[in-house]
Write a protein that holds these residues in place. Structure first.
Motif: not given
Length: 337
Positions: A17-18, A21, A25-26, A58-59
């Motif tokens: 995930t890291n 992103l 980033p989007d 961030g997910s």
């Protein structure tokens, strides 16, 4: 396009995930997991979350148990999406036999059925080196799998389920990875235990120093996985994921001590002493996890060939020493965990 990660709360899923992103980033990253980030795992005892206190994944989390059919989701899947199937029961020993089959086999069936339903054409499945079985001989991707544990059997069957899905439709792309020991921040596994064992004078070479322990850094593994999704063109491939050549336990200990500044001596204990001691430890509840089964596991090499990965066109970012250094820096140069 959606990035769908089953088991995305776990160690590898959080690092993927890291990376996604950081690179995109989007991106829309969806975490389908039975475990909410930062919360206890209902099927694993003494579980330590990969997402630490004060950290945020961030997910977008969606509660999902892959042992059951995947129902309606709060987003609309598309054929352009990618599924990363990481959901698994994997710690061994540590579960009843049926638990490996329920999650790893039924989960594979349900995830592939989900992909079929929405016409999703690309999937990555994280398998294991366990399908090779425990033996000293070198294992390449062409080696006949001879799993001898419920976990290894369940993972091999899950591989076949994913392969059947890939062959079942046009333009489907499948990558299966068989990682060695995966280490890095949040692992709570073999390398963390090794570090603390050295640091606390509770680790000794158990019966031999030349045991081969194939391994891969988690950040390297997820970079390789994403590279397969974005750059590899073939419709199917299977890769052992490990440094090539694989390292011995003595080489791992020496490099770990160098990177972290540990100066503790690591003794060697012959089998004539360590096995009776392990039996006694088991009788009093296996303090520090010591038992005959774990000692035997430590002595068996995971002699996995990583040449195919090395020759795939993917460019490694880290050497083994650089990987340990990066992990140490992620922990503010205080420890490896």
């Amino acid at each position: 396009m959606n990035y769908i990660i089953t088991g995305g709360t776990g160690f590898i899923g959080t690092h993927l995930t890291n990376l996604i992103l950081a690179e995109h980033p989007d991106a829309k990253v969806w975490n389908l997991d039975i475990v909410k980030p930062g919360m206890p795992n209902p099927v694993v005892k003494n579980y330590k979350p990969a997402v630490r206190e004060g950290e945020k994944l961030g997910s977008t989390y969606i509660e999902c148990d892959v042992r059951k059919s995947i129902g309606e989701l709060p987003f609309t899947p598309t054929p352009e999406d990618v599924i990363f199937n990481f959901a698994a029961v994997h710690r061994t020993p540590g579960h009843e036999d049926i638990e490996y089959f329920e999650t790893n086999i039924r989960g594979a069936e349900n995830v592939c059925a989900f992909a079929e339903k929405y016409g999703i054409r690309q999937m990555v499945f994280t398998s294991s080196i366990a399908p090779y079985g425990a033996a000293e001989a070198l294992k390449e991707e062409t080696t006949l799998p001879t799993p001898n544990t419920p976990y290894g059997i369940s993972k091999l069957v899950a591989e076949k389920i994913h392969m059947a899905w890939q062959k079942g439709g046009e333009d489907r792309k499948l990558t299966i990875v068989r990682p060695g020991v995966v280490f890095g921040k949040g692992e709570n596994g073999n390398f963390s235990r090794l570090y603390w064992g050295i640091r606390k004078h509770t680790f000794a070479y158990p019966g031999r120093k030349d045991t081969i322990k194939a391994c891969v850094y988690v950040k390297e593994l997820v970079r390789f996985i994403l590279w397969n999704v974005e750059d590899r063109k073939s419709s199917f491939d299977l890769f052992n994921c490990t440094f090539e050549p694989a390292y011995t336990i003595e080489q791992i200990v020496t490099t770990m001590k160098k990177v972290t500044g540990l100066t503790q001596a690591v003794p060697y204990i012959p089998n004539s002493i360590i096995m009776p001691a392990a039996v006694c430890a088991q009788l009093v509840g296996s303090p520090m996890g010591i038992c005959p089964a774990r000692v035997k596991k430590l002595q068996i090499s995971t002699n996995i060939c990583g040449k195919k990965m090395a020759n795939s066109g993917y460019q490694f970012k880290y050497t083994f020493e650089e990987a340990l250094t990066d992990w140490y820096n992620d922990n503010n140069m205080k420890c490896l965990e």
